[in-house]
Each structure stands twice: as structure tokens, then as C-alpha cells.
Design an enzyme around this catalytic site. Sequence first.
Site, short mmCIF file in Angstrom:
data_model
loop_
_atom_site.label_atom_id
_atom_site.label_comp_id
_atom_site.label_asym_id
_atom_site.label_seq_id
_atom_site.Cartn_x
_atom_site.Cartn_y
_atom_site.Cartn_z
N LYS A 99 -30.98 28.57 -43.11
CA LYS A 99 -30.94 28.73 -41.66
C LYS A 99 -29.92 29.80 -41.25
O LYS A 99 -30.13 30.50 -40.27
CB LYS A 99 -30.61 27.39 -40.97
CG LYS A 99 -31.79 26.41 -40.93
CD LYS A 99 -31.45 25.20 -40.09
CE LYS A 99 -32.28 23.97 -40.41
NZ LYS A 99 -33.51 23.82 -39.69
N HIS A 137 -35.53 14.31 -33.49
CA HIS A 137 -35.73 15.74 -33.71
C HIS A 137 -36.99 16.05 -34.50
O HIS A 137 -37.11 17.11 -35.09
CB HIS A 137 -34.52 16.39 -34.41
CG HIS A 137 -33.24 16.21 -33.66
ND1 HIS A 137 -33.10 16.55 -32.34
CD2 HIS A 137 -32.05 15.71 -34.03
CE1 HIS A 137 -31.88 16.28 -31.94
NE2 HIS A 137 -31.21 15.76 -32.94
N ARG A 170 -45.17 28.85 -43.52
CA ARG A 170 -46.34 28.10 -44.02
C ARG A 170 -47.19 27.69 -42.84
O ARG A 170 -46.85 27.98 -41.70
CB ARG A 170 -45.86 26.84 -44.72
CG ARG A 170 -44.90 26.07 -43.79
CD ARG A 170 -44.62 24.69 -44.24
NE ARG A 170 -43.46 24.13 -43.59
CZ ARG A 170 -43.44 23.55 -42.39
NH1 ARG A 170 -44.54 23.47 -41.67
NH2 ARG A 170 -42.33 23.06 -41.88
N GLU A 223 -23.95 25.11 -33.76
CA GLU A 223 -24.68 25.73 -32.65
C GLU A 223 -24.28 25.08 -31.35
O GLU A 223 -23.96 23.89 -31.32
CB GLU A 223 -26.19 25.49 -32.81
CG GLU A 223 -26.89 26.51 -33.62
CD GLU A 223 -28.38 26.24 -33.75
OE1 GLU A 223 -28.92 25.37 -33.03
OE2 GLU A 223 -29.00 26.89 -34.59
P1 ADP Z 1 -35.29 20.87 -38.87
O1 ADP Z 1 -35.56 22.13 -39.63
O2 ADP Z 1 -34.32 19.94 -39.57
O3 ADP Z 1 -36.52 20.18 -38.38
P2 ADP Z 1 -34.75 22.44 -36.47
O4 ADP Z 1 -33.70 23.47 -36.53
O5 ADP Z 1 -36.17 22.89 -36.58
O6 ADP Z 1 -34.47 21.31 -37.57
O7 ADP Z 1 -34.58 21.59 -35.14
C1 ADP Z 1 -35.37 20.44 -34.89
C2 ADP Z 1 -35.20 20.00 -33.45
O8 ADP Z 1 -33.84 19.72 -33.15
C3 ADP Z 1 -35.62 21.01 -32.40
O9 ADP Z 1 -36.99 21.00 -32.15
C4 ADP Z 1 -34.81 20.55 -31.20
O10 ADP Z 1 -35.41 19.45 -30.57
C5 ADP Z 1 -33.52 20.08 -31.82
N1 ADP Z 1 -32.50 21.17 -31.81
C6 ADP Z 1 -32.27 22.07 -32.78
N2 ADP Z 1 -31.27 22.91 -32.43
C7 ADP Z 1 -30.84 22.52 -31.22
C8 ADP Z 1 -29.82 22.98 -30.31
N3 ADP Z 1 -29.02 23.99 -30.61
N4 ADP Z 1 -29.69 22.34 -29.12
C9 ADP Z 1 -30.48 21.29 -28.81
N5 ADP Z 1 -31.44 20.81 -29.62
C10 ADP Z 1 -31.63 21.40 -30.80
#
Ligand code: ADP
Length: 655
Positions: free
Chosen positions: A116, A235, A292, A200
Site C-alpha cells: 500500500k 471495512h 484482478r 492516514e
Molecule cells: P483492505 O485492503 O484491507 O480491504 P482498504 O484500504 O481497501 O483496505 O480499505 C477498506 C475500507 O476501509 C474502505 O472501503 C473504507 O471504508 C475504509 N477506509 C480505508 N481508508 C480509510 C480512511 N483513510 N478513512 C476512512 N475510512 C477508510
Amino acid sequence: MFNKILIANRGEIACRVIRTARRLDIKTVAVYSQADENALHVKKADEAVFIGPSASSKSYLVIDNIIAAALKTGAEAIHPGYGFLSENADFAQACADNNLVFIGPPISAIESMGSKSAAKNIMQHAGVPLVPGYHGDEQSLSVLKQAADEMGYPVLLKAVAGGGGKGMRQVWSAEDFESELSIAKSEALSSFANDDMLVEKYLTAPRHVEFQVFCDVHGNALHIFERDCTIQRRHQKVIEEAPAPNFSQELREQMGQAAIRAAQAIDYQGAGTVEFLLDEDGSFYFMEMNTRLQVEHPVTEMISGQDLVEWQLKVANREPLPLKQSDLKINGHAFEARIYAEDPNNDFLPTSGRLIDLEEPALNNSVRVDTGVLEGDEVSPFYDPMISKLIVWGENRPAALAKLKHALNDYKISGITTNISFLKRLAAHQSFAKAELDTGFIEHHQQSLFSKNECNYAHLLPIMALFLMLDRKRNCTASVWSQGNAWRLNQSNTQILNVTVNGNEHQISLRDLSSQYRINLAGKSYDLSAELHDNKLEAVIDGHKQSFTILNSNEGYCLFSDDQEIEFALSRPDFGDSNSNTSLSNFKAPMNGTIVELLVSKGDTVKQDQALIIIEAMKMQHTIKAPSDGEISELFYALGDLVDGGTELLSFEEL
Ligand code: ADP
């Protein structure tokens, strides 16, 4: 085009890929583990190769076994589906080393997006907006904390190697930073063998909007619009839709271009998804790129009329993209609801067991079910608990939503707890209808979404009693002596039935008046007429005609009315053999899973609430704690053991 491909996956996505391959006259090879010997994807493929024991680490994740299966069967290419090896650069490399086409992006693109933090550095250079945050290599507590302090709380800690919501923690104040960091790190270490973190800014009410991108080997790139995946639990996505509601064409163009820039920054080829957070003020930020096909790709197919697996196969075969950006148009609206074997009322813990009865909604151009199971199949604890996906289309959002509600009502599963009732409540929610969406939707609306209105079943008791009587009747032969309807010479037939619902027993008297029935229940009487055909009961209760579906379930039956799903059984007489000792239930595995931490040893004395054992199933961990101060007199399992839900894990003596 390829003559034969191997699908390195299982369940619904393997079946989904097979469907397109068959339409394109491409032969398919499935792979399967022990638990999947009789799985649907094995039945659907032209050939299938056994690749090892049930645990995915010994089968679906073993690169050598999959490559060997492809070579043995003469497959020319491998489709990895999603999950498993789909984003594994070593697997893509092994394909290349064996002259097999990997139906996915170049190895370098997988590597770039695998971390990431590295992905964020690339996107920053490509001018793609990022969530404010720290994604550097320096990982000391002081550097991470300083970054958090500077950007202001709340912040979100994310595992650099993360996925599936693991290793992710919100931190609401500076005082909590250190302890949350240590939890996130230990989760990341056990899941990804890498505990590097990024920090973040935590957006408190964003939407998750992602773009489907496609690039070919000839330098063409486009997007096939966006998907809104804001409805999430822990999430993770629950319901997705396309196009995103309340989304202007201008924003679509801006975000679509940013998504294409993201893909081009890593010389992408094939299908990819660029995920963004969309903030309340319309700002959007790159989150990550999935290299993917996504679980939720069907909503894009429904609104674009394209088959994304066909596009993947063409790109892998070095053909140009089938269409140009200007050829693509959004038609109508689509929703996808993920049907999971899980219990929303028990913290969404995965469930498993046999799908005793399974009824899907009627399929047509606007209702699609992507499934990997058949009635009678076992949902095993070894894999992701998603059973299938229900996808619907309508001319606009309200029409599609009406279709979703209808199709969910027609989706009936008995034998195992699913999230279908929960999905029905979500789909019927006023705020969802108004598209008042943010990623905290499920949390904000807990009361209405989790309210156990299932408990309100009194009006269904007469139906249950009638069903039990009619069911018994149809199982009996024509002789009056075995009619099972309490036949009495010169008397009307009255039966007393004891029906158990949610652990409560109800006594119901039922009188057969030949053309109709009179039911007495808690001092009230009802007149009904009814007919039972297979598992459908049509009943007229005091002039109101209604129909119900009743399926077999583990302990009896499951009644489905419009908005409810409720288990009931004819009470078993009390033989005095029930085991009343339930005090040890605290030490039972709450689900099928693996023991990932054994925090005590035999003979240890422990304090009340001390964590004893941690069990993990799919993406969730559950901690077994001491109910009081006590001593561990025996441990029945070892670290790494797989245990069935309900298994006693240890014996404990209160001190
Ligand atoms: P993973 O790869 O573990 O699934 P992601 O980075 O894709 O994690 O994030 C999954 C979810 O987490 C997002 O769809 C969102 O709902 C929440 N999320 C991620 N980053 C943030 C952020 N900076 N602020 C608020 N919610 C977040």
C-alpha cells in the site's frame, strides 16, 4: 483465442469464469481440494485436477500443484479469479516460467500495487490525489506518532501489506496511539508476516467509490464507470451498486481520468480496480488498486452490457480492447448483495454446515445469481463464507432497489444461518432508498438493522401448526388407522400440538372441520383453510389469503414469510435426558476455525476476563476469556488445530 484454460480458484468465481469460457468455446480445467471434491465448479468444468488437502495453504495456494495441473492437462492460460493467488507476483512469474499465460496484469504491476505504501508513492508521482498521510519506510514509534499528531486525530493505521481489513485500526486520540499501533502491528504480523504501517487521516463519513479500468498490450486504456461500495461491515463490502448514486458526470470524468492515470503509471494490462474514498465535500483520494477481477464486477457488467471475463481473455490473448471509451454507455442501475454464511446477530461471525434447502429467485435478464453451491452442499469452514452473489438490474435506482428487495424475499436458504434477513432490512431501509450513504451506514443504523423483529412471530404460530398437521397428513397412508390426523369415529378431529420457536413452547389446539381448520391459541381462535404443495403453504386466515415457504432445517423447519425467516419444530417429548450443565459454554468454539493463539498452559491460574485462546475463522478473530478467576485444568487442543463450532476447548476450575 485459447483452446483450454485452467481456473486457479473455487466457488462462485470459478463457475463464473467457466460460464464465459464455455460461451467462447474454450475448454476449462478446474482444480479442487479434498473438501471440494463434489463442488459445483468441479462439476461445471470440462476437467478437474485434485490439488491437495482442504486447507487452502495446502491446495489453492500451492503454486507448484496448480502449475503441474495446468501442464498435465495442456491448459495454455490460467485465470486466477480473486483472492488466493490472484495478486501473487511469484505465481504470475511461475506461469511465465512454464509458458503459461497468466490472465492478469504484468508481474511488475502486481508488485507495484502489492504494498500500500509503495503504491501511494507511485500514485503521488502520477498526480493521483492521496488521502493525507504518512507512507514512508521509517517505522519507529516516534516517527509514526509524530505523523499522526501532525495530521490530527482521528487517524487510521493500515498494514502496508494489508488486505481484507486486517491490521487496520482507527485511533481517536494521541493517548491511544501506542496501544492501537501495537494491536495493528501484531494483527499485521500474524496475517502478512510484515508489520510495517502507514498512517492516514481517518475520514469520518466518506463513500467508497471505485473505478473499473481496462488496459491492453497495445497501449489502450479506458474505464467502465464506477461502483459504489459504501455499504460495509468491518471495512468489507456488503452491497455494491453501479453507477454511484448522486454522482455528477463531471466527477465521473475527473475520477475516471485519475483511475486511468493510476493504471498507466504502472503500465497496467487487463482488468483492474482503482479504489477511492470520496469525501463529503466532493474531494476524492486514491486508496489502492486491485490488480484482478473484483467480486462486485457483475454490477458493471449489468450497466455496461459487457462481459468482463471475455475482455480479460481477449487482453490476455494480446487482442485490443473490444471497445473505445466513447462506445461505452451507462444503461440503468444495478445492485449486488453478497449472500454470506454468517450471523449478523453474532458479530457477523462465519457459520458453516449443510445447505439443507436452497431456493433461488427466478433468473432472467435483470436477476442474476452467481453461485458456487447447490442444495445439499456443505459450506465448509476452510474458505471464505460467501455463498453467492445476487445481482439485479433496473431502469433506474428505485426500480433496481425494488427488484433487489423482491429477489431477496425469494432467496431462501435453510440449514445454516445466513445474512439474507439482514440484507432485506438493509435494502428496505429508508436512508438506503434515499442514498444517504457513508461507510458508517451499518453502524449508524444499528438499531433498525439489527432489531430482532424476528422475535415477533405470534401471528405465524397458526401457520406453523397447520403446516405440521398437513405435513404429517401427507406423510401418512390413506388408511384411517394411520392418517395421523387424530381421526375419531363420529367426532371431529382435534389435535394438540406443542410447537417450539426460539426456545419457547406453544400449545396449539387444531380442529379439522374437513373443509377448514379451527385453531385455538392462547385463548384466541382462528378459522383457516390451507393447501400444502411441496414446500409452499397457501393459507386463508379469516379471509386473508397468504402464501408461505417452509423448508426443512437442522432441528425442524424454517418458515419464510415476506420479511421474516423463523425456525420452528414440533416439540420433542421431555425424556429427562437433557444436559442442563450449560455453564461451560464459555469454553466452546463459537464457530469452526483455527486456534491462532494459545495464551495459557495446563495448570495456569488466570484472572477474570483474561484472554485464554484466540480462534480465527476467515477474516475474524474471537477471544475466549476466563469468566472468573480460575485454573486451567486441561487444554484439549494445540496451537494451529482446526476445531468445529461448539467443540469444548478447555476445562476450567473456578477459584
Ligand atoms: P483492505 O485492503 O484491507 O480491504 P482498504 O484500504 O481497501 O483496505 O480499505 C477498506 C475500507 O476501509 C474502505 O472501503 C473504507 O471504508 C475504509 N477506509 C480505508 N481508508 C480509510 C480512511 N483513510 N478513512 C476512512 N475510512 C477508510
